[in-house]
Design a protein around this motif. Structure first.
Motif, PDB file in Angstrom:
ATOM      1  N   GLU A 129       0.889  -1.226   0.078  1.00  0.00           N
ATOM      2  CA  GLU A 129      -0.009   0.049   0.102  1.00  0.00           C
ATOM      3  C   GLU A 129       0.847   1.146   0.075  1.00  0.00           C
ATOM      4  O   GLU A 129       1.363   1.568   0.944  1.00  0.00           O
ATOM      5  N   GLN A 130       1.224   1.655  -1.147  1.00  0.00           N
ATOM      6  CA  GLN A 130       1.897   2.899  -1.455  1.00  0.00           C
ATOM      7  C   GLN A 130       1.446   4.259  -1.147  1.00  0.00           C
ATOM      8  O   GLN A 130       0.396   4.751  -1.872  1.00  0.00           O
ATOM      9  N   GLU A 131       1.684   4.817  -0.068  1.00  0.00           N
ATOM     10  CA  GLU A 131       0.943   6.193   0.273  1.00  0.00           C
ATOM     11  C   GLU A 131       2.142   7.145  -0.288  1.00  0.00           C
ATOM     12  O   GLU A 131       3.062   6.951  -0.390  1.00  0.00           O
ATOM     13  N   TYR A 132       1.539   8.591  -0.657  1.00  0.00           N
ATOM     14  CA  TYR A 132       2.354   9.446  -1.176  1.00  0.00           C
ATOM     15  C   TYR A 132       1.532  10.999  -1.230  1.00  0.00           C
ATOM     16  O   TYR A 132       0.304  10.928  -0.858  1.00  0.00           O
ATOM     17  N   THR A 133       2.340  11.894  -1.048  1.00  0.00           N
ATOM     18  CA  THR A 133       2.081  13.217  -1.139  1.00  0.00           C
ATOM     19  C   THR A 133       2.236  14.143  -2.322  1.00  0.00           C
ATOM     20  O   THR A 133       3.306  14.067  -2.699  1.00  0.00           O
ATOM     21  N   TYR A 157     -11.497  13.934   4.161  1.00  0.00           N
ATOM     22  CA  TYR A 157     -10.556  13.925   3.222  1.00  0.00           C
ATOM     23  C   TYR A 157     -10.659  12.654   2.784  1.00  0.00           C
ATOM     24  O   TYR A 157     -10.342  12.074   1.467  1.00  0.00           O
ATOM     25  N   TYR A 158     -10.266  11.455   3.685  1.00  0.00           N
ATOM     26  CA  TYR A 158     -10.166  10.219   3.442  1.00  0.00           C
ATOM     27  C   TYR A 158     -11.385   9.590   2.640  1.00  0.00           C
ATOM     28  O   TYR A 158     -12.655   9.616   2.806  1.00  0.00           O
ATOM     29  N   CYS A 159     -10.807   9.228   1.251  1.00  0.00           N
ATOM     30  CA  CYS A 159     -11.901   8.574   0.286  1.00  0.00           C
ATOM     31  C   CYS A 159     -12.746   9.636  -0.022  1.00  0.00           C
ATOM     32  O   CYS A 159     -13.848   9.366  -0.358  1.00  0.00           O
ATOM     33  N   GLY A 162     -15.305  15.747  -3.914  1.00  0.00           N
ATOM     34  CA  GLY A 162     -15.637  17.280  -3.952  1.00  0.00           C
ATOM     35  C   GLY A 162     -14.284  17.944  -4.104  1.00  0.00           C
ATOM     36  O   GLY A 162     -13.316  17.730  -3.600  1.00  0.00           O
ATOM     37  N   ALA A 163     -14.611  19.281  -4.628  1.00  0.00           N
ATOM     38  CA  ALA A 163     -13.482  19.976  -4.945  1.00  0.00           C
ATOM     39  C   ALA A 163     -12.773  20.559  -3.761  1.00  0.00           C
ATOM     40  O   ALA A 163     -11.823  21.104  -3.780  1.00  0.00           O
ATOM     41  N   ASP A 164     -13.587  20.398  -2.618  1.00  0.00           N
ATOM     42  CA  ASP A 164     -13.162  20.935  -1.311  1.00  0.00           C
ATOM     43  C   ASP A 164     -12.572  19.926  -0.306  1.00  0.00           C
ATOM     44  O   ASP A 164     -11.876  20.056   0.512  1.00  0.00           O
ATOM     45  N   LYS A 165     -12.282  18.723  -1.084  1.00  0.00           N
ATOM     46  CA  LYS A 165     -12.229  17.288  -0.139  1.00  0.00           C
ATOM     47  C   LYS A 165     -10.811  16.681  -0.999  1.00  0.00           C
ATOM     48  O   LYS A 165     -10.013  16.141  -0.497  1.00  0.00           O
ATOM     49  N   SER A 166     -10.910  16.745  -2.458  1.00  0.00           N
ATOM     50  CA  SER A 166     -10.113  15.847  -3.242  1.00  0.00           C
ATOM     51  C   SER A 166      -9.191  16.764  -3.875  1.00  0.00           C
ATOM     52  O   SER A 166      -9.887  17.516  -4.914  1.00  0.00           O
ATOM     53  N   PHE A 167      -7.986  16.418  -4.118  1.00  0.00           N
ATOM     54  CA  PHE A 167      -7.005  17.444  -4.865  1.00  0.00           C
ATOM     55  C   PHE A 167      -6.211  16.517  -5.438  1.00  0.00           C
ATOM     56  O   PHE A 167      -5.208  15.815  -4.722  1.00  0.00           O
ATOM     57  N   GLY A 168      -6.159  16.597  -6.714  1.00  0.00           N
ATOM     58  CA  GLY A 168      -5.108  15.583  -7.509  1.00  0.00           C
ATOM     59  C   GLY A 168      -5.851  14.434  -8.240  1.00  0.00           C
ATOM     60  O   GLY A 168      -5.024  13.701  -8.675  1.00  0.00           O
ATOM     61  N   SER A 187      -3.955  -2.856  -7.732  1.00  0.00           N
ATOM     62  CA  SER A 187      -5.115  -3.390  -7.199  1.00  0.00           C
ATOM     63  C   SER A 187      -6.234  -2.447  -6.891  1.00  0.00           C
ATOM     64  O   SER A 187      -7.393  -2.712  -6.682  1.00  0.00           O
ATOM     65  N   GLY A 188      -5.751  -1.118  -6.816  1.00  0.00           N
ATOM     66  CA  GLY A 188      -6.813  -0.133  -6.191  1.00  0.00           C
ATOM     67  C   GLY A 188      -6.066   1.269  -5.970  1.00  0.00           C
ATOM     68  O   GLY A 188      -4.919   1.398  -5.951  1.00  0.00           O
ATOM     69  N   ILE A 189      -6.800   2.261  -5.731  1.00  0.00           N
ATOM     70  CA  ILE A 189      -6.394   3.523  -5.584  1.00  0.00           C
ATOM     71  C   ILE A 189      -7.398   4.272  -4.196  1.00  0.00           C
ATOM     72  O   ILE A 189      -8.415   3.857  -4.233  1.00  0.00           O
ATOM     73  N   ASN A 190      -6.928   5.070  -3.390  1.00  0.00           N
ATOM     74  CA  ASN A 190      -7.863   5.705  -2.533  1.00  0.00           C
ATOM     75  C   ASN A 190      -7.214   7.231  -2.144  1.00  0.00           C
ATOM     76  O   ASN A 190      -6.127   7.376  -2.002  1.00  0.00           O
ATOM     77  N   GLY A 191      -8.066   8.159  -1.887  1.00  0.00           N
ATOM     78  CA  GLY A 191      -7.776   9.473  -1.249  1.00  0.00           C
ATOM     79  C   GLY A 191      -7.324   9.093   0.278  1.00  0.00           C
ATOM     80  O   GLY A 191      -7.783   8.077   0.978  1.00  0.00           O
ATOM     81  N   GLU A 192      -6.348   9.732   0.619  1.00  0.00           N
ATOM     82  CA  GLU A 192      -5.811   9.456   2.249  1.00  0.00           C
ATOM     83  C   GLU A 192      -6.312  10.283   3.181  1.00  0.00           C
ATOM     84  O   GLU A 192      -7.149  11.305   2.815  1.00  0.00           O
ATOM     85  N   VAL A 193      -6.033  10.241   4.433  1.00  0.00           N
ATOM     86  CA  VAL A 193      -6.509  10.913   5.449  1.00  0.00           C
ATOM     87  C   VAL A 193      -6.255  12.526   5.442  1.00  0.00           C
ATOM     88  O   VAL A 193      -6.872  13.368   5.673  1.00  0.00           O
ATOM     89  N   MET A 194      -4.846  12.822   5.096  1.00  0.00           N
ATOM     90  CA  MET A 194      -4.250  13.904   4.977  1.00  0.00           C
ATOM     91  C   MET A 194      -4.596  14.582   3.767  1.00  0.00           C
ATOM     92  O   MET A 194      -4.578  13.977   2.587  1.00  0.00           O
TER      93      MET A 194
END
Length: 356
Positions: A129-133, A157-159, A162-168, A187-194
């Motif tokens: 599970e590769q996290e990145y910023t 922000y996690y998963c 919306g334009a005010d929660k998801s960036f990139g 096998s998948g992707i998701n938005g993270e907590v930060m």
């Protein structure tokens, strides 16, 4: 510039059998990726059929100027999602002209572990599970954050959508499809907590191929962020304070763990990991002490712990694994900047080969 776009997207197969092979290797920091391209006479699908190549190791902090030649050995081939057609990406490792692996070549030792008969018989599976910023190019501040300021606290922000929660998300979805095109078992992707932080998962993949695929996926992500004008960081704690860090959790199982009664094998493996906790931590990524604080879904770096469905433990066993009496476990300690060759081979070495 439509003409430039047309030229970039030229289909070479219409006029020539020649292909472009992008040779990729890991630079002197152990995390920086380098690459250069060469023309080959025709399509290649077997890395052993590819020619070796060389580069100036004095410019990557891997050799001295008076003896600068480093040799690239092709190890894995992926389809090139940027040039497409029969063009390829080639994951390489690096050797001296005498054939000795250079110190930053971590793949060589990993391949020795995975080729051990006891390890190969267990068919170790990995899911990383590769996290990145994602950072704004000029300010090096997370994407979507006000420059020099902070967004609202973590929670939405996690998963999030919306334009005010998801960036990139355009970068993330481009990377997802590009990896599938390349032949990576993403096998998948998701938005993270930060906010501005994301994750992709690679697996299940067997043995040394796990490291090859994670490095290939990292390269593709670096290229996409380059095109998008965004900076990618694998720093395990890019923003100090009450913000989640970035890890690279390693999900792991062996044939014995996946078979009936595997839960006992899992518990023995976790016991072995507990006995080598310090050794693993020292190899699990630079700056991990800033992330493994016992807060923000981490265990304290100095203490080994495990539990069922416990995201505050060093190692987590899933509810399904407990219920089925077999399955896999998750080592939550590796940092986002870990070397997947090191982490995957070390887990196999400790749980299969090491005798306490």
């Amino acid at each position: 510039m439509p003409l430039l776009t047309d030229l970039i997207n030229l289909n070479l197969s219409e006029t020539t059998e020649k292909i472009i092979a992008e040779y990729i290797w890991i630079g002197g920091s152990g995390l920086d990726l380098r690459s250069k391209a060469r023309t080959l006479p025709g399509p290649v699908t077997d890395p052993s059929k590819l020619p070796k190549w060389n580069y100036d190791g004095s410019s990557t902090d891997q050799a001295t100027g008076d003896n600068s030649e480093v040799i690239l050995y092709p190890q894995a081939i992926f389809k090139d999602p940027f040039r497409r057609g029969n063009n390829i990406l080639v994951i390489c490792d690096a050797y001296t002209p005498a054939g000795e692996p250079i110190p930053t070549n971590k793949r060589f030792h990993a391949a020795k572990i995975f080729s051990h008969p006891d390890v190969s018989a267990e068919e170790p599976w990995y899911g990383i599970e590769q996290e990145y910023t994602l950072l704004q190019k000029d300010s090096k501040w997370p994407l979507g954050w006000p420059v020099g300021g902070y967004p609202g606290p973590q929670g939405p922000y996690y998963c999030g959508v919306g334009a005010d929660k998801s960036f990139g998300r355009d970068i993330v979805d481009s990377h997802y499809k590009a990896c599938l095109y390349a032949g990576i078992n993403i096998s998948g992707i998701n938005g993270e907590v930060m906010p501005g932080q994301w994750e992709f998962q690679v697996g299940p993949v067997v043995g040394i191929s796990s490291g090859d695929q994670v490095w290939a996926a990292r390269y593709i992500l670096e290229k996409i962020t380059e095109i998008a004008g965004v900076v990618l960081t694998f720093d395990p704690k890019p923003i100090p304070g009450d913000w989640n860090g970035a890890g690279a959790h390693a999900n792991y199982s062996t044939k014995s763990m996946r078979n009936d009664g595997g839960i006992d094998v899992i518990k023995k493996a976790i016991e072995k990991l507990s006995l080598r906790h310090k050794e693993h931590i020292s190899a699990y990524g630079e700056g991990n002490e800033r992330r493994l604080t016992g807060r923000h879904e981490t265990a304290d770096i100095n203490t080994f712990s495990w539990g069922v469905a416990n995201r505050g433990a060093s190692v987590r066993v899933g509810r399904d694994t407990e219920k089925d009496g077999k399955g896999y476990f998750e080592d939550r300690r590796p940092a986002s900047n870990m070397d997947p060759y090191v982490v995957t081979s070390m887990i196999a070495e400790t749980t299969i080969l090491w005798k306490p």
